[in-house]
Design an enzyme around this catalytic site. Structure first.
Site, PDB file in Angstrom:
ATOM      1  N   ASP A  70      -7.689  -7.474   1.557  1.00 23.01           N
ATOM      2  CA  ASP A  70      -6.640  -7.623   2.579  1.00 23.01           C
ATOM      3  C   ASP A  70      -7.185  -7.103   3.893  1.00 23.01           C
ATOM      4  OD1 ASP A  70      -4.975  -4.995   3.691  1.00 23.01           O
ATOM      5  OD2 ASP A  70      -6.219  -4.581   1.927  1.00 23.01           O
ATOM      6  N   CYS A 129      -5.703 -27.407  13.803  1.00 25.97           N
ATOM      7  CA  CYS A 129      -6.840 -28.279  14.111  1.00 25.97           C
ATOM      8  C   CYS A 129      -6.504 -29.762  13.967  1.00 25.97           C
ATOM      9  CB  CYS A 129      -8.021 -27.911  13.224  1.00 25.97           C
ATOM     10  SG  CYS A 129      -8.754 -26.305  13.662  1.00 25.97           S
ATOM     11  N   ASP A 135       0.853  -1.180   0.000  1.00 19.35           N
ATOM     12  CA  ASP A 135       0.000   0.000   0.000  1.00 19.35           C
ATOM     13  C   ASP A 135       0.895   1.239   0.000  1.00 19.35           C
ATOM     14  OD1 ASP A 135       0.934   0.268   2.581  1.00 19.35           O
ATOM     15  OD2 ASP A 135      -0.923  -0.339   3.528  1.00 19.35           O
ATOM     16  N   HIS A 195      -4.636 -20.926  12.105  1.00 16.62           N
ATOM     17  CA  HIS A 195      -6.027 -21.319  11.862  1.00 16.62           C
ATOM     18  C   HIS A 195      -6.803 -20.212  11.151  1.00 16.62           C
ATOM     19  CE1 HIS A 195     -10.044 -22.951  12.373  1.00 16.62           C
ATOM     20  NE2 HIS A 195     -10.395 -21.726  12.763  1.00 16.62           N
ATOM     21  N   CYS A 216     -11.823 -28.909  10.073  1.00 13.90           N
ATOM     22  CA  CYS A 216     -10.766 -28.048   9.530  1.00 13.90           C
ATOM     23  C   CYS A 216      -9.484 -28.845   9.332  1.00 13.90           C
ATOM     24  CB  CYS A 216     -10.520 -26.878  10.473  1.00 13.90           C
ATOM     25  SG  CYS A 216      -9.196 -25.765   9.920  1.00 13.90           S
ATOM     26  N   CYS A 241      -6.431 -27.438   8.825  1.00 11.07           N
ATOM     27  CA  CYS A 241      -5.212 -26.661   9.105  1.00 11.07           C
ATOM     28  C   CYS A 241      -4.327 -27.403  10.104  1.00 11.07           C
ATOM     29  CB  CYS A 241      -5.567 -25.261   9.615  1.00 11.07           C
ATOM     30  SG  CYS A 241      -6.056 -25.173  11.355  1.00 11.07           S
TER      31      CYS A 241
END
Length: 371
Positions: free
Chosen positions: A265, A308, A92, A334, A303, A305
């Site tokens: 974002d 998890c 940015d 997560h 999940c 990930c």
């Protein structure tokens, strides 16, 4: 080196499926970009980001200018080499951070004089300087320097900020030279439909490779943000990417995609992770709460990930209560996985022309807040 290919438009909404080609990789859109303010996504290594499927990340011009300085990063070979990230980076312009300083900054037509939030030292940021810094950083996508009107703003102020953003965008484009980097324009206009349309008209005449929507998610009610997106969509080029700045809650991602946004974002997933709050399909869960002291289930049952698959709510709560860094690393992994996987599911739903069904089912579960 840069292109955007529109693969499919959803027949029932304004959602789009696309491919964004940058110097470093091809990004599937719609996409969520994790925020790495200081050349790092907090608590995450680049390898872990790749592991959860991050295609592109965002870094902050204002913060990197203050520390460690763009000259040092350029000496290191640019931001990609400095942080060991070989996929796309968007920077940015620093406009939002500068304007959020409030009384610590003074706006003129030439630029903004501001005091550092770190040590109080005085600095000046012009459109030309913002571009020069981003060229030194070597990001794939740079942003024009804009004036972000706060919410609420009087119509007269929002109009002048929008017009100044246009004048600054022209100056940014005139000095931008780096060929392996593209420059996006930023639409402003606060919550005023006519100003938003006028801003889009001005900026599209400058023919930027992509367009961001700035000045939303700054305190206004979400329905008002969605209204502005609906007003803008017909006035943004169909063949160029659209980026909604600073938006990252699951519901807003879905609503934004439905209204034609390709890129998002936000610091939200990493910020709330550090406070012990995680996303689930049934709303947010505050895993540091006492209710989870003896809860040996993962954060979310299905999940996939790393968190998890390996750790329980009880263990994560224990880590958080003892200020162990692993605790916030696990919640961050997560949350980012959750949003990146959500975008993957959204892309699949667009492809299969069932986005509205997916959105309705997801939002119903998310908003009811019960497992």
């Amino acid at each position: 080196m840069f292109s955007f290919k529109l693969l499919k438009k959803d027949p029932n909404t304004r959602a789009r499926l696309g491919l964004l080609k940058t110097f470093h990789n091809v990004v599937e859109t719609p996409v969520f970009m994790p925020v790495g303010t200081l050349a790092t996504v907090k608590t995450m290594s680049p390898e872990e980001l790749k592991g959860i499927g991050a295609q592109i990340i965002l870094s902050n011009t204002y913060h990197l200018y203050l520390r460690p300085g763009e000259e040092l990063i350029a000496k290191a070979g640019g931001l990609h080499k400095f942080m060991n990230w070989d996929r796309a980076i968007l920077t940015d312009s620093g406009g939002f951070q500068v304007f959020s300083l409030g009384p610590l900054r003074t706006i003129s037509e030439e630029g903004v004089t501001f005091k550092s939030h770190i040590d109080g030292s005085t600095h000046f940021m012009s459109p030309e300087k913002a571009v020069k810094i981003q060229e030194a950083l070597g990001s794939d996508i740079a942003m024009v320097f804009d004036e972000c009107a706060p919410y609420p703003s009087e119509y007269s102020y929002a109009k002048e900020a929008m017009k100044r953003t246009y004048r600054w965008a022209k100056r940014c484009k005139e000095v931008h030279r780096r060929e392996d980097q593209v420059l996006f324009g930023i639409v402003q206009g606060s919550i005023y439909p006519d100003l938003r349309v006028e801003s889009a008209k001005y900026l599209t005449e400058l023919d930027f490779p992509g367009y961001a929507v700035g000045g939303l998610s700054v305190g206004e009610p979400k329905p008002l943000m969605y209204e502005m997106l609906e007003v803008l969509e017909p006035h943004l080029p169909q063949d160029k990417p659209r980026y909604l700045m600073g938006v990252g809650s699951p519901d807003a991602l879905i609503e934004g995609v439905i209204r034609g946004i390709d890129m998002f974002d936000c610091v939200l997933p990493t910020r709330i992770a550090r406070n012990g709050t995680v996303f689930t399909r049934y709303g947010k869960l505050v895993v540091r709460n006492a209710a989870y002291k003896e809860d040996f289930r993962p954060i979310e049952e299905d999940c996939q990930c790393y968190t998890c698959r390996n750790y329980s709510r009880a263990y994560i709560r224990h880590l958080l209560h003892n200020d162990e860094v692993l605790g916030i690393r696990l919640t961050t992994i997560h949350n980012l996985h959750f949003l990146i996987n959500l975008m993957k599911e959204i892309r699949k739903a667009i492809k299969e022309e069932r986005l509205l069904v997916f959105a309705r089912e997801f939002l119903q579960n998310y908003e009811q807040g019960k497992e």
